[in-house]
Design a protein around this motif. Structure first.
Motif, PDB file in Angstrom:
ATOM      1  N   UNK A 154       0.836  -1.210   0.000  1.00 27.73           N
ATOM      2  CA  UNK A 154       0.000   0.000   0.000  1.00 27.73           C
ATOM      3  C   UNK A 154       0.873   1.265   0.000  1.00 27.73           C
ATOM      4  N   UNK A 155       0.264   2.420  -0.244  1.00 30.12           N
ATOM      5  CA  UNK A 155       1.060   3.653  -0.359  1.00 30.12           C
ATOM      6  C   UNK A 155       1.926   3.958   0.873  1.00 30.12           C
ATOM      7  N   UNK A 156       1.394   3.736   2.066  1.00 34.34           N
ATOM      8  CA  UNK A 156       2.176   4.040   3.274  1.00 34.34           C
ATOM      9  C   UNK A 156       3.426   3.169   3.351  1.00 34.34           C
ATOM     10  N   UNK A 157       3.310   1.942   2.897  1.00 32.35           N
ATOM     11  CA  UNK A 157       4.457   1.033   2.898  1.00 32.35           C
ATOM     12  C   UNK A 157       5.567   1.595   1.995  1.00 32.35           C
ATOM     13  N   UNK A 219      -1.255  13.171   1.546  1.00 30.76           N
ATOM     14  CA  UNK A 219      -0.819  12.806   0.189  1.00 30.76           C
ATOM     15  C   UNK A 219      -0.805  11.281   0.046  1.00 30.76           C
ATOM     16  N   UNK A 220      -0.372  10.611   1.114  1.00 33.45           N
ATOM     17  CA  UNK A 220      -0.370   9.140   1.113  1.00 33.45           C
ATOM     18  C   UNK A 220      -1.809   8.605   1.043  1.00 33.45           C
ATOM     19  N   UNK A 238       1.755   5.153 -11.202  1.00 30.10           N
ATOM     20  CA  UNK A 238       2.382   6.425 -11.592  1.00 30.10           C
ATOM     21  C   UNK A 238       2.398   7.435 -10.446  1.00 30.10           C
ATOM     22  N   UNK A 239       1.552   7.213  -9.451  1.00 26.57           N
ATOM     23  CA  UNK A 239       1.477   8.115  -8.290  1.00 26.57           C
ATOM     24  C   UNK A 239       2.523   7.748  -7.228  1.00 26.57           C
ATOM     25  N   UNK A 240       2.759   6.466  -7.043  1.00 26.24           N
ATOM     26  CA  UNK A 240       3.650   6.026  -5.960  1.00 26.24           C
ATOM     27  C   UNK A 240       5.054   6.618  -6.025  1.00 26.24           C
ATOM     28  N   UNK A 241       5.651   6.797  -7.210  1.00 22.99           N
ATOM     29  CA  UNK A 241       7.001   7.395  -7.224  1.00 22.99           C
ATOM     30  C   UNK A 241       7.054   8.781  -6.572  1.00 22.99           C
ATOM     31  N   UNK A 242       5.929   9.500  -6.564  1.00 24.19           N
ATOM     32  CA  UNK A 242       5.874  10.787  -5.854  1.00 24.19           C
ATOM     33  C   UNK A 242       6.130  10.588  -4.365  1.00 24.19           C
ATOM     34  N   UNK A 243       5.595   9.510  -3.813  1.00 21.05           N
ATOM     35  CA  UNK A 243       5.766   9.261  -2.378  1.00 21.05           C
ATOM     36  C   UNK A 243       7.226   8.957  -2.038  1.00 21.05           C
ATOM     37  N   UNK A 244       7.932   8.317  -2.956  1.00 21.66           N
ATOM     38  CA  UNK A 244       9.360   8.047  -2.724  1.00 21.66           C
ATOM     39  C   UNK A 244      10.132   9.360  -2.617  1.00 21.66           C
ATOM     40  N   UNK A 245       9.788  10.317  -3.474  1.00 24.26           N
ATOM     41  CA  UNK A 245      10.500  11.604  -3.429  1.00 24.26           C
ATOM     42  C   UNK A 245      10.136  12.382  -2.160  1.00 24.26           C
TER      43      UNK A 245
END
Ligand code: ZN
Length: 275
Positions: A154-157, A219-220, A238-245
């Motif tokens: 999931x996104x938080x992970x 955002x998550x 395509x959204x998840x790479x934003x969370x990495x940054x």
């Protein structure tokens, strides 16, 4: 032999601790044609490449590499993957011959405690990575490694995993997330080359506000932002790479936006320079 000695010296200096941290990028990549077209987006990438310090290596999290479990490319010579079809020969035959970095792959695996990160010898550089780097670092002389997206998480992970990569910034590594903040290929309208649908503008604006407030938690939890979120992020690769940054942002870092435009109705090219 002198030249060879020089290369060895350069290699030895890689990943030494620097006084200043490398910035972090999230890049909206959009159409693969940006790799070969001169347009406002590819010029934005070129300018970003000139604006940041030269990295020792690049670690890229691309929307286009989803795996079962986390993986990192560990080969010396990653191939250029043309993971698209129906484009002109100039793009289908384009190569990005940057070296890999088994050393950065090892450091990435060591940094991540949250989950095992498997070394990969079969992927390479997909277009989420090379279409951008072909403009940002056109000489292809900076080693590049890709970190995959574990499709089961999931996104938080993903955000939490990315936090473990923080130390790489101090060692000359440029971390790039490559995706698109809004990405709905089923709703594209190619006549809208320079505009987006209302829901795309709403979601792009809302996420930007949250980033500016430092509210990464929201955002998550983008799925709670209603219909505009469902249309803007129908699938989240395509959204998840934003969370990495974002996860790599320190309190002292500023966020600067570039290529902050919607295109073809359902794509946001908004990109972030953090640092
Ligand atoms: Zn893409």
């Amino acid at each position: 032999m002198t030249g060879f000695t020089g290369v060895r010296h350069t290699m030895a200096a890689a990943f030494e601790k620097r006084d200043t941290k490398m910035p972090v990028l999230f890049v909206g990549h959009g159409s693969p044609m940006n790799a070969v077209e001169d347009n406002r987006f590819s010029r934005g990438w070129e300018e970003a490449g000139l604006a940041i310090p030269r990295p020792d290596a690049i670690l890229c999290v691309s929307a286009h590499w989803q795996t079962n479990g986390a993986m990192v490319t560990a080969m010396d010579r990653p191939r250029t993957i043309h993971d698209f079809s129906g484009f002109p020969d100039v793009l289908q035959q384009k190569l990005y011959p940057a070296p890999g970095s088994p050393e950065l792959a090892r450091r990435t695996r060591d940094a991540v405690k949250k989950t095992p990160v498997a070394p990969d010898q079969s992927w390479g550089l997909d277009h989420g990575t090379w279409s951008v780097l072909a403009r940002m670092f056109p000489r292809a002389d900076v080693p590049v490694v890709q970190l995959s997206l574990d499709g089961a998480q999931n996104p938080a992970w993903h955000y939490d995993l990315a936090k473990e990569l923080r130390g790489l910034r101090e060692r000359g590594v440029l971390v790039i997330g490559s995706g698109n903040l809004v990405h709905n290929l089923r709703r594209l309208d190619r006549r809208l080359s320079d505009a987006g649908f209302d829901w795309a503008a709403e979601f792009d604006g809302r996420i930007t506000e949250l980033i500016d407030k430092g509210d990464h938690r929201s955002v998550i939890a983008y799925e709670q932002l209603g219909p505009a979120a469902r249309l803007s992020v129908p699938t989240n690769e395509h959204y998840l790479p934003l969370l990495y940054a974002l996860a790599l942002k320190d309190d002292a870092d500023r966020v600067t936006y570039f290529n902050d435009r919607l295109t073809m109705g359902g794509i946001s090219m908004r990109s972030l320079l953090i640092g």
